[in-house]
Design an enzyme around this catalytic site. Structure first.
Site, short mmCIF file in Angstrom:
data_model
loop_
_atom_site.label_atom_id
_atom_site.label_comp_id
_atom_site.label_asym_id
_atom_site.label_seq_id
_atom_site.Cartn_x
_atom_site.Cartn_y
_atom_site.Cartn_z
N GLY A 1 0.81 -1.21 0.00
CA GLY A 1 0.00 0.00 0.00
C GLY A 1 0.85 1.26 0.00
N GLY A 2 0.37 2.27 0.72
CA GLY A 2 1.08 3.55 0.77
C GLY A 2 2.48 3.44 1.31
N GLY B 1 22.99 12.49 -30.65
CA GLY B 1 22.53 13.09 -29.41
C GLY B 1 23.02 12.37 -28.18
N ALA B 2 23.28 11.06 -28.31
CA ALA B 2 23.77 10.29 -27.17
C ALA B 2 25.15 10.78 -26.73
CB ALA B 2 23.81 8.81 -27.51
#
Length: 512
Positions: free
Chosen positions: A167-168, A402-403
Site C-alpha cells: 500500500g502507501g 545526441g547520445a
C-alpha cells in the site's frame, strides 16, 4: 528505590525479549527479528533506543492489546564509527503495521537524523497501515513522506525491504536514495494479490507481483537484491561507510595510492579498436579504480548502462559508463532514467563524476518513442547540465549523435574531456552517414558496393579521425589508453577545489 529499579529492569528486559511465540513465527518465515537485524547492521554496543515504552493510545474493542514499542524499534547507532539513525519495523507486534504512535517514533528519528546531519536507514517489515486506527495511520505515512522529501539531497536515505511493504508504505522506499530487497521474504506493491484478482481477475502471487527480482530487474524500484539478510545488511554497512554523512561533509577518503603514476597497459587490450565488437565495461572500470573495487547499483535493471561508486587515488567517485555487452551500449529510456538519478545523487552529495563513453546512439523504434524516450533522455541531459561537481568524460571508442551530447559532453559542461585514439565522435557512423548523404549517387552508380566503400573511407578520414574534436576544442586531450587511470586521477586532483555559485531560483523543472 531498589524495588523500583528491579521492576524497571524486569519490564525493560521483557520488552526487549519480546513474545517468544511471535519471534518463533518470525524465524519460521525465514526472517530475523527487528533487534537481530539491528545487531547485524550497527557496530556492537552502539545502539541507543528511543521511545522503548511507547504504546498506542487507541481505546477500541478491535485493538485491546497495547504492547510497548508499538511495532517499531527506533534509535541511533554507528556504522564503522559514524553516526546513523535507524528504525526497524517489528512484524511480531501487530504485523509491523503503522499507527499513530508507531509513526511518531519514526518521525522522531527522522527529525534527529536531519538535525544532526546523519544518514537514515529504514528496515521495512510491515503489513501496512493499521486499519483499526483509520485516518491517523494515513496521516502518519504522510508525515514520513514529507520528511523524506525534505531530507532528500541533505542526508543519504536507505530503505531495506525484509518483509512485506504494501500500500502507501511502498512510497517510502520509492523516495529513498537506495532500496535493498531480500529474495523470497520481501515484497512491495501498492495493491496486493487479492485486490488485483478482485479488480482484474488476474491471479498472481506476492512474489510475482512485487518480489525482489521483479523490482530489481523490471521496475527498477530495488537498487540491490540479495539472497539473504546477512549479505544484504553487510552491503548496507559497506555503502553507508563509503558515502558522506550529509551534503556538507566530504566523503570518507582512503590514503592516496599513486594513481597519477599508475599505468595500466591492459586497458588498451580490453577495448577492441573495431567499433562494433563488444566488451565488458566492468573490466575497464576495474582497471580504472583503486584495487579494482567498485560498488555497482541497479545491476539487473537498465543493463546497457553501468552506474557504480568507486575510489580513484582514495577519492570517492561516481562512475557512469555505457555497457557494450548489452544492446551495444545504446541509451534507451530505462538506461537514461537510471543514470539520471545516479548523477543527481552524486551531485547532491558532492561526489565527482567520471563518465566512460562508448555509445552508438539512442535505441530506435516505435516502442521507445511511444514510451517517452525523448522525455527520459532529457532527464539524463538535465541531470548532467545541472551537476556542479567535478566532471570528467572519457571517450573510449564511438560517441554518436545526441547520445554523445547527453553523455556529459563538453557542450553540456563537463570540466575535462579525454579521448582515446580510437574515438569516433560524429553525428552518426560512417556507413549510416554515407547512406543518408549519398543515397542518390549510390542508386545511380554502376557499382554501388564499391562506391559505398570509397565514400565510407572518405567520410571516416575526414570526420571520424581522432583529432577532429580535439582540433575544435571539444576534447581536451587524446590519451594513451594505458594512461587513463593516471589522467583521470590527475584531473580529479586538478578539479578538487572547484566552486559553483548557484543561480537565484527556487528550482528547475526536470522533465519527469
Amino acid at each position: 528505590m531498589a524495588s523500583l529499579r528491579q521492576g524497571h529492569r524486569k519490564l525493560r528486559d521483557e520488552i526487549v525479549a519480546g513474545d517468544s511465540r511471535a519471534l518463533d513465527r518470525q524465524h519460521a518465515l525465514g526472517k530475523r527479528t527487528a533487534r537481530e537485524r539491528l545487531e547485524l547492521l550497527l557496530d556492537p554496543g552502539s545502539f541507543v533506543e528511543v521511545d522503548l515504552y511507547r504504546r498506542h493510545q487507541v481505546h477500541s474493542a478491535h485493538l485491546k492489546a497495547r504492547p510497548h514499542t508499538d511495532g517499531v524499534v527506533a534509535g541511533s547507532g554507528t556504522i564503522e564509527g559514524r553516526r546513523v539513525f535507524v528504525y526497524a519495523q517489528d512484524f511480531s507486534i501487530f504485523g509491523g503495521s503503522l499507527g499513530d504512535a508507531h509513526a511518531s517514533k519514526i518521525h522522531k528519528v527522522m527529525d534527529l537524523a536531519m538535525s544532526t546531519g546523519s544518514p537514515l536507514i529504514a528496515l521495512n517489515d510491515s503489513g501496512g497501515a493499521r486499519i483499526q486506527e483509520g485516518i491517523t495511520a494515513l496521516h502518519g505515512y504522510g508525515g514520513i513522506f514529507r520528511r523524506q522529501v525534505a531530507a532528500s539531497g541533505i542526508i543519504p536515505q536507505f530503505s531495506v525491504i525484509m518483509g512485506p511493504c504494501a500500500g502507501g508504505a511502498a512510497y517510502s522506499p520509492a523516495l529513498a536514495d537506495f532500496t535493498f530487497m531480500v529474495r523470497d521474504t520481501a515484497s512491495m506493491y501498492l495493491t496486493g494479490p487479492d485486490v488485483v484478482e478482485a479488480v482484474s481477475g488476474e491471479r498472481v502471487s506476492h512474489d510475482e507481483l512485487g518480489g525482489a527480482d521483479v523490482h530489481g530487474s523490471r521496475s527498477g524500484v530495488a537498487t540491490l537484491v540479495y539472497d539473504d539478510e546477512t549479505t544484504c545488511l553487510h552491503d548496507v554497512r559497506y555503502l553507508v561507510s563509503m558515502l558522506p554523512g550529509n551534503n556538507l561533509d566530504p566523503a570518507p577518503r582512503t590514503p592516496e595510492c599513486g594513481a597519477q603514476h599508475d599505468e595500466r597497459p591492459s586497458l588498451a587490450e580490453l577495448v577492441p579498436a573495431e567499433p562494433n565488437r563488444p566488451y565488458d565495461m566492468r573490466d575497464v572500470v576495474a582497471q580504472l579504480v583503486d584495487d579494482g573495487a567498485y560498488f555497482e547499483l541497479h545491476e539487473d535493471w537498465g543493463r546497457n548502462i553501468l552506474c557504480a561508486f568507486a575510489r580513484i587515488d582514495g577519492e570517492l567517485v561516481g562512475v557512469v559508463g555505457n555497457q557494450p555487452m548489452v544492446l551495444a551500449g545504446v541509451l534507451d529510456r530505462v538506461a537514461s532514467q537510471k543514470a539520471a538519478r545516479f548523477v543527481r545523487f552524486c551531485d547532491a552529495f558532492n561526489i565527482p563524476l567520471v563518465t566512460l563513453v562508448d555509445v552508438p546512439g539512442f535505441l530506435p523504434g516505435t516502442e521507445q518513442e511511444s514510451a517517452g524516450i525523448i522525455r527520459h533522455g532529457a532527464q539524463l541531459l538535465y541531470a548532467y547540465c545541472e551537476a556542479t561537481v567535478p566532471r570528467i568524460q572519457v571517450i573510449l571508442r564511438k560517441a554518436y549523435g545526441g547520445a554523445y551530447i547527453v553523455m556529459d559532453s563538453r557542450s553540456i559542461g563537463t570540466d575535462l574531456s579525454l579521448a582515446w585514439p580510437t574515438n569516433e565522435i560524429a553525428v552518426m557512423g560512417a556507413e549510416g552517414a554515407v547512406n543518408v548523404l549519398f543515397r542518390r549517387e549510390l542508386a545511380a552508380s554502376a557499382d554501388p558496393g564499391a562506391r559505398r566503400e570509397e565514400l565510407v573511407a572518405e567520410y571516416a578520414t575526414q570526420y571520424l579521425h581522432p583529432h577532429y574534436a580535439a582540433e575544435r576544442g571539444l576534447v581536451d586531450d587524446i590519451i594513451d589508453p594505458a594512461r587513463t587511470r593516471m589522467a583521470v586521477a590527475a584531473g580529479l586532483a586538478m578539479l578538487r577545489e572547484k566552486r559553483h555559485r548557484p543561480a537565484a531560483r527556487k528550482h528547475g523543472n526536470i522533465p519527469l
